[in-house]
Motif scaffolding. Sequence first.
Motif, PDB file in Angstrom:
ATOM      1  N   MET A 166       0.829  -1.193   0.000  1.00 38.32           N
ATOM      2  CA  MET A 166       0.000   0.000   0.000  1.00 38.32           C
ATOM      3  C   MET A 166       0.875   1.260   0.000  1.00 38.32           C
ATOM      4  N   LYS A 167       1.986   1.220   0.769  1.00 37.12           N
ATOM      5  CA  LYS A 167       2.880   2.378   0.800  1.00 37.12           C
ATOM      6  C   LYS A 167       3.522   2.602  -0.558  1.00 37.12           C
ATOM      7  N   GLN A 168       3.893   1.498  -1.235  1.00 35.70           N
ATOM      8  CA  GLN A 168       4.495   1.634  -2.557  1.00 35.70           C
ATOM      9  C   GLN A 168       3.500   2.224  -3.557  1.00 35.70           C
ATOM     10  N   LEU A 169       2.221   1.838  -3.456  1.00 35.10           N
ATOM     11  CA  LEU A 169       1.207   2.393  -4.342  1.00 35.10           C
ATOM     12  C   LEU A 169       1.062   3.897  -4.115  1.00 35.10           C
ATOM     13  N   GLN A 170       1.058   4.293  -2.852  1.00 35.41           N
ATOM     14  CA  GLN A 170       0.903   5.713  -2.548  1.00 35.41           C
ATOM     15  C   GLN A 170       2.096   6.523  -3.047  1.00 35.41           C
ATOM     16  N   ARG A 171       3.303   5.960  -2.891  1.00 34.79           N
ATOM     17  CA  ARG A 171       4.486   6.676  -3.358  1.00 34.79           C
ATOM     18  C   ARG A 171       4.470   6.840  -4.877  1.00 34.79           C
ATOM     19  N   ALA A 172       3.827   5.878  -5.570  1.00 33.81           N
ATOM     20  CA  ALA A 172       3.751   5.949  -7.035  1.00 33.81           C
ATOM     21  C   ALA A 172       2.518   6.715  -7.511  1.00 33.81           C
ATOM     22  N   ASP A 173       1.840   7.424  -6.599  1.00 32.39           N
ATOM     23  CA  ASP A 173       0.645   8.237  -6.915  1.00 32.39           C
ATOM     24  C   ASP A 173      -0.540   7.396  -7.372  1.00 32.39           C
ATOM     25  N   TRP A 174      -0.629   6.149  -6.919  1.00 31.16           N
ATOM     26  CA  TRP A 174      -1.823   5.344  -7.195  1.00 31.16           C
ATOM     27  C   TRP A 174      -2.783   5.473  -6.020  1.00 31.16           C
ATOM     28  N   GLN A 175      -4.075   5.442  -6.301  1.00 31.83           N
ATOM     29  CA  GLN A 175      -5.087   5.573  -5.262  1.00 31.83           C
ATOM     30  C   GLN A 175      -6.088   4.426  -5.374  1.00 31.83           C
ATOM     31  N   LEU A 176      -6.649   4.058  -4.229  1.00 30.46           N
ATOM     32  CA  LEU A 176      -7.711   3.046  -4.189  1.00 30.46           C
ATOM     33  C   LEU A 176      -9.076   3.721  -4.343  1.00 30.46           C
ATOM     34  N   THR A 177     -10.022   3.018  -4.919  1.00 25.75           N
ATOM     35  CA  THR A 177     -11.395   3.519  -4.952  1.00 25.75           C
ATOM     36  C   THR A 177     -11.986   3.435  -3.548  1.00 25.75           C
ATOM     37  N   LYS A 178     -13.185   3.957  -3.367  1.00 23.95           N
ATOM     38  CA  LYS A 178     -13.829   3.963  -2.057  1.00 23.95           C
ATOM     39  C   LYS A 178     -14.114   2.560  -1.549  1.00 23.95           C
ATOM     40  N   ARG A 194      -4.769   6.434 -11.124  1.00 19.36           N
ATOM     41  CA  ARG A 194      -4.059   7.690 -10.962  1.00 19.36           C
ATOM     42  C   ARG A 194      -4.994   8.823 -11.361  1.00 19.36           C
ATOM     43  N   PRO A 195      -4.888   9.963 -10.706  1.00 18.66           N
ATOM     44  CA  PRO A 195      -5.761  11.083 -11.069  1.00 18.66           C
ATOM     45  C   PRO A 195      -5.662  11.390 -12.552  1.00 18.66           C
ATOM     46  N   ALA A 196      -6.786  11.803 -13.124  1.00 19.17           N
ATOM     47  CA  ALA A 196      -6.848  12.075 -14.562  1.00 19.17           C
ATOM     48  C   ALA A 196      -5.925  13.228 -14.931  1.00 19.17           C
ATOM     49  N   GLN A 197      -5.264  13.064 -16.046  1.00 20.00           N
ATOM     50  CA  GLN A 197      -4.420  14.119 -16.606  1.00 20.00           C
ATOM     51  C   GLN A 197      -4.923  14.414 -18.013  1.00 20.00           C
ATOM     52  N   GLY A 198      -5.507  15.588 -18.177  1.00 18.37           N
ATOM     53  CA  GLY A 198      -6.144  15.892 -19.452  1.00 18.37           C
ATOM     54  C   GLY A 198      -7.380  15.024 -19.619  1.00 18.37           C
ATOM     55  N   GLY A 199      -7.469  14.324 -20.717  1.00 15.38           N
ATOM     56  CA  GLY A 199      -8.600  13.422 -20.943  1.00 15.38           C
ATOM     57  C   GLY A 199      -8.246  11.976 -20.709  1.00 15.38           C
ATOM     58  N   CYS A 200      -7.135  11.704 -20.020  1.00 13.57           N
ATOM     59  CA  CYS A 200      -6.658  10.320 -19.859  1.00 13.57           C
ATOM     60  C   CYS A 200      -6.573   9.960 -18.383  1.00 13.57           C
ATOM     61  N   ARG A 201      -7.075   8.779 -18.049  1.00 15.22           N
ATOM     62  CA  ARG A 201      -6.940   8.263 -16.686  1.00 15.22           C
ATOM     63  C   ARG A 201      -6.392   6.848 -16.765  1.00 15.22           C
ATOM     64  N   ARG A 202      -5.425   6.549 -15.938  1.00 16.75           N
ATOM     65  CA  ARG A 202      -4.853   5.206 -15.871  1.00 16.75           C
ATOM     66  C   ARG A 202      -5.528   4.445 -14.742  1.00 16.75           C
ATOM     67  N   ARG A 203      -5.941   3.212 -15.039  1.00 14.78           N
ATOM     68  CA  ARG A 203      -6.650   2.413 -14.048  1.00 14.78           C
ATOM     69  C   ARG A 203      -6.222   0.964 -14.173  1.00 14.78           C
ATOM     70  N   VAL A 204      -6.073   0.301 -13.042  1.00 15.07           N
ATOM     71  CA  VAL A 204      -5.669  -1.112 -13.008  1.00 15.07           C
ATOM     72  C   VAL A 204      -6.651  -1.873 -12.120  1.00 15.07           C
ATOM     73  N   GLN A 205      -7.139  -2.998 -12.628  1.00 15.82           N
ATOM     74  CA  GLN A 205      -8.028  -3.859 -11.842  1.00 15.82           C
ATOM     75  C   GLN A 205      -7.184  -4.949 -11.194  1.00 15.82           C
TER      76      GLN A 205
END
Length: 666
Positions: A1-13, A24-35
């Motif tokens: 979890m700490k490694q995810l936070q350091r890499a700017d990844w966030q968990l959903t609610k 990762r927060p959206a940048q422009g019109g692009c959002r990166r998401r991993v399941q």
Amino acid sequence: MKQLQRADWQLTKRGLGPWARIYRPAQGGCRRRVQLFIPSWHALGDRSWGHAARLEPAELARVLGVYTQWVMTPVGSTAVTGLQLMSALNPPTRTGKPDGDGHRHSEHRPGSLDAEPIDPAPCEAPDGHPVLAHLPRFHVRGPEERLFEEAYDWARDLTDAECMQRYLVGIDVNLAFGAAANGAVVGPACPPVHVTNPAFDPAVPGSWLVDLSHVDLSRVKVGKQWRDLEGDLLPSPFTPTGERPTGPAWYATPTVAHAVELGYDVAPVEAWVRRESGRFLDGWYQRLRDAYVATMADLGVADKLGPAQFLQAMDGYKSRDPELGIVVDAVKMTLKGGIGKLQEKARGGGWEPGQAWPALARPTWRPDIRATVISRARINMHRKMVALAAATGRYPVAVLSDCAVYAADGPSPLDVATHWSTRAMAKEMGLSQSTVSRIWRAFGLQPHRTETSLLSTDPYFVDKVHDVVGLYLDPPERALVFCVDEKSQIQALDRSQPVMPGVPQRLTHDYVRSGTTTLFAALEVATGKVVGSLHRRHRAEEFKKFLIKLDQEIPEGLDVHLVLDNYATHKSSAIKTWLVAHPRFHLHFTPTGSSWLNLVERWFAELTDKRIKRGVRRSVQALEKDIRTWIAAWNTDPKPYVWTKTADEILERLASYLNRIPDSED
């Protein structure tokens, strides 16, 4: 979890669980998401995924990869994924046009669900829903208070003849609930509206309180022809238990429409309807159907196989590739589970009746859509059973959900099938398909073709033929002969797309229906002139009004002979009383099942082909105006239909036909 936070990844609610999602927060019109998928948390239930949880990592990755390729990335159980797929294919909002300042805002996407949840009608709500909080705690709602659309669970005792057959064969309909979802007309984004004494419209989604106990399965319409069946051997289409209803009850639109299809009038007492309609689930079904067909093809079960080839391909198909077999089961459970999730019930401790539960906060919590799909699935099963009974005399002995069981002399579904194909016969006889085709052509055999026909069972058939044909060929003096009938349920249809220029006329298969009307018509045999009257309903009261109109338009001093069919409206007590007061009217009934004797049916065919079928009308008023205009134009230059065959010629030809039928009686 700490490694995810350091890499700017966030968990959903939803947090960290078996189906966690990071982004990762959206940048422009692009959002990166991993399941993420953590199988050690029992994310793969045996019911949906079989033994997938016990596969090696590489094999499990292949299973999930194929499922993702054809369906979508799984985001939970197959039921949750099915629900998510609905929203992914039909998102509730879209980007609107720029406003005056150039800013774009989200707007509702037509044909999709609303962005906010919609309360159901009281009859559609399950027990404990907040809209039912006013009811006593232990109140048990009956069919007149609650919509109860569920799949079949019915069985009956075997007849003596069925007891002598050696096998029971189950015929399962693949993706039956998916096929029911395809084409289902629902109200995606509008709340229900309560109406009293409504005129039933099969194009309006909703729930209807109506008495269907008068529908007799012993005599129903099959392919628009009345057929006599052994109704006691068929389940009722209106209840999951197959029992005949005993009074008014709530039904979804497809169930009531089936009663009309079987040939019976309906008179709803009240209804909860949705004014806006659409086919919300079509794309969802198509995605899951394509996934099923593609995976089955990889397992050696190709689409459009002949009956014998299909059964051979299905034999042990999962053993050819167990991993793809898991995918097939998961696709089917995605479909069933997604429909079930539309009415997810309260779960967990602490909930009390009258309180909201978490599922109610979803726009996809729609028990009315689930009821429509389940209703269509049950009606589709009943329609197949009635058609098979009418064609072969075979009746089901049990029905469970999407599987009907028949008594048969052999163990194969082909022992219940109605006809051969060249492929099936070639396989059975050990010949080539081309050889069977040549034999069929040489003897003029076409077992794949069917035509509708009906021999009248009227005990007075001969007398009635002589009576009606005698009126045509030798009408009485100082009398007029009219052929009378009703054309009911004429639809005012507006096609969803315009006709394309430069090509032969093409009408879209889907349409917007604005209502129906009924035409009462009397064709004067001698001149071909037509007297018509349009009404919104089809009862003895309207038929009496039509007779009064005829009486007013026909000169006094002339007798009036009417040729009619045996519809109950023509024989009601109100009509009999009116005829006693108007002795110049004489009724002549065609034999049962012999509408071909009524010349007005030929005129109805011309009206349908030349005016109704090709037209587009956006209201019932426009439809009725078109019909009146066509009748007026017809009467300016009427063309009588000339009957040529005598009654004896008709009966001789019928006798010749009966002589070719084995064991037929005079």
